[in-house]
Design a protein around this motif. Structure first.
Motif, PDB file in Angstrom:
ATOM      1  N   GLY A  55       0.809  -1.210   0.000  1.00 44.50           N
ATOM      2  CA  GLY A  55       0.000   0.000   0.000  1.00 44.50           C
ATOM      3  C   GLY A  55       0.842   1.259   0.000  1.00 44.50           C
ATOM      4  N   GLY A  56       1.875   1.298   0.840  1.00 38.34           N
ATOM      5  CA  GLY A  56       2.746   2.469   0.887  1.00 38.34           C
ATOM      6  C   GLY A  56       3.547   2.651  -0.387  1.00 38.34           C
ATOM      7  N   MET A  57       4.012   1.548  -0.971  1.00 41.63           N
ATOM      8  CA  MET A  57       4.762   1.657  -2.223  1.00 41.63           C
ATOM      9  C   MET A  57       3.865   2.146  -3.355  1.00 41.63           C
ATOM     10  SD  MET A  57       7.080  -1.810  -1.918  1.00 41.63           S
ATOM     11  CE  MET A  57       7.988  -1.517  -3.413  1.00 41.63           C
ATOM     12  N   LEU A  58       2.637   1.666  -3.387  1.00 39.43           N
ATOM     13  CA  LEU A  58       1.699   2.135  -4.405  1.00 39.43           C
ATOM     14  C   LEU A  58       1.394   3.622  -4.223  1.00 39.43           C
ATOM     15  CD1 LEU A  58      -0.160   1.479  -6.775  1.00 39.43           C
ATOM     16  CD2 LEU A  58      -1.891   0.735  -5.121  1.00 39.43           C
ATOM     17  N   ARG A  59       1.221   4.043  -2.978  1.00 41.41           N
ATOM     18  CA  ARG A  59       0.964   5.472  -2.707  1.00 41.41           C
ATOM     19  C   ARG A  59       2.130   6.341  -3.165  1.00 41.41           C
ATOM     20  NH1 ARG A  59       2.024   5.843   2.977  1.00 41.41           N
ATOM     21  NH2 ARG A  59       4.144   6.006   2.156  1.00 41.41           N
ATOM     22  N   ASP A  60       3.343   5.969  -2.781  1.00 35.48           N
ATOM     23  CA  ASP A  60       4.506   6.790  -3.145  1.00 35.48           C
ATOM     24  C   ASP A  60       4.736   6.798  -4.652  1.00 35.48           C
ATOM     25  OD1 ASP A  60       4.868   7.320  -0.484  1.00 35.48           O
ATOM     26  OD2 ASP A  60       6.408   5.795  -0.182  1.00 35.48           O
ATOM     27  N   THR A  61       4.418   5.687  -5.319  1.00 31.56           N
ATOM     28  CA  THR A  61       4.560   5.653  -6.777  1.00 31.56           C
ATOM     29  C   THR A  61       3.561   6.595  -7.444  1.00 31.56           C
ATOM     30  OG1 THR A  61       5.334   3.354  -6.683  1.00 31.56           O
ATOM     31  CG2 THR A  61       4.513   4.153  -8.796  1.00 31.56           C
ATOM     32  N   LEU A  62       2.314   6.621  -6.947  1.00 32.50           N
ATOM     33  CA  LEU A  62       1.311   7.520  -7.507  1.00 32.50           C
ATOM     34  C   LEU A  62       1.653   8.985  -7.246  1.00 32.50           C
ATOM     35  CD1 LEU A  62      -1.958   5.581  -6.584  1.00 32.50           C
ATOM     36  CD2 LEU A  62      -0.939   5.838  -8.851  1.00 32.50           C
ATOM     37  N   LEU A  63       2.240   9.273  -6.085  1.00 34.19           N
ATOM     38  CA  LEU A  63       2.612  10.650  -5.775  1.00 34.19           C
ATOM     39  C   LEU A  63       3.839  11.109  -6.560  1.00 34.19           C
ATOM     40  CD1 LEU A  63       2.100  10.790  -1.898  1.00 34.19           C
ATOM     41  CD2 LEU A  63       0.744  11.938  -3.646  1.00 34.19           C
ATOM     42  N   GLN A  64       4.630  10.172  -7.083  1.00 36.41           N
ATOM     43  CA  GLN A  64       5.838  10.491  -7.846  1.00 36.41           C
ATOM     44  C   GLN A  64       6.757  11.431  -7.063  1.00 36.41           C
ATOM     45  OE1 GLN A  64       4.609  11.948 -11.697  1.00 36.41           O
ATOM     46  NE2 GLN A  64       3.718   9.997 -12.299  1.00 36.41           N
TER      47      GLN A  64
END
Length: 291
Positions: A55-64
């Motif tokens: 979940g955290g990796m997906l969030r940080d990837t979306l935030l770029q």
């Protein structure tokens, strides 16, 4: 004032401890799924990473906003792998484990939802994207884990509320973030998220599915005698053809059927269907019906 200042300095360390505790617990949860599927140690490790850090990796990837924190901070990967090792060697089950996990998971749920929402707001996004990323942080790892093992993600329904407490945790932290009170927002999210999650498990609260929310009632589709049109097609009686519960069906003449005989029961002249050979034999020998 000194106590307040000390508490403000202590809170980031407390939140980091909660964050790492959540990583450990979700790593264990991924290992429990791997044990149920009889995976080897590599499977335990991969599912633990998916469950704890997805979940955290997906969030940080979306935030770029640069590499995900799970990759830049070595404690996260190490803690997730520790959860996999624990689940590999210790079969965790029983009432006390379930209760302890439920409480800790509720606390972590609120913390991760607040973290995702706060990071989204700090990146200049609006309220709805902040809620989306907060919920993604809280439940995204479990979704990725379930998809990896070929299961329908548990948050899609049929379970007690989980994503819903994350939404309310985001709603609790957003106003406080705008006031510059991120630590208080984190505390509020933990209280709201954990409280709703534990209460939902205790009371077995679930969101209704689409069938439960159907307000139109059930309509029986039948062939209308004489014209072969199904009920509900706007037939000649002008009422939409819906069958009223408890009312007798009517044949093509508009009269109620005779007792013991269905409307249009086999005479083609009456608009009914032609009986089959077996049905005709049954009528002739059992009821004496010449048809």
């Amino acid at each position: 004032m000194d106590v307040t200042a000390q508490l403000a300095d202590l809170l980031p360390d407390v939140f980091r401890a909660i964050d790492l505790t959540g990583v450990l617990l979700n790593g264990v949860l991924g290992g429990i799924v791997a044990r149920r599927r009889r995976f080897d140690l590599v499977g335990f490790a991969i599912l633990a990473i998916f469950s704890a850090l997805g979940g955290g990796m997906l969030r940080d990837t979306l935030l770029q906003a640069g590499p995900p924190v799970a990759l830049t901070d070595p404690y996260y990967l190490a803690t997730a792998l520790a959860g996999a090792v624990i689940a590999f060697f210790v079969p965790l089950k029983g009432r006390w484990w379930n209760r302890m996990f439920m409480v800790a998971d509720g606390i972590v749920l609120g913390s991760w939802a607040a973290t995702g929402a706060t990071k989204a707001l700090a990146a200049g996004l609006g309220v709805l994207p902040a809620i989306l990323l907060g919920v993604t942080t809280a439940v995204g790892g479990g979704m990725i884990r379930d998809v990896a093992v070929g299961e329908v993600p548990a948050i899609f329904g049929g379970n007690t509320l989980y994503a819903t407490p994350a939404v309310f945790a985001c709603l609790a932290t957003i106003p406080l973030h705008y006031q510059g009170l991120d630590s208080m927002g984190m505390l509020a999210a933990i209280v709201v998220g954990a409280g709703l999650s534990i209460l939902a498990h205790w009371r077995q609260w679930k969101l209704p599915d689409a069938e439960a929310m159907h307000l139109g009632g059930r309509v029986r589709h039948r062939r209308r005698a004489g014209d072969g049109a199904p009920d509900g097609d706007g037939g000649p009686d002008g009422d939409g053809g819906a069958t009223v519960s408890g009312a007798p069906d009517r044949d093509a003449t508009g009269d109620a059927p005779a007792a013991g005989r269905p409307a249009g029961d086999g005479n083609p002249a009456e608009g009914g269907r032609r009986p089959s050979r077996l049905e005709g034999w049954w009528r002739r020998h059992l009821y004496g019906d010449p048809r």
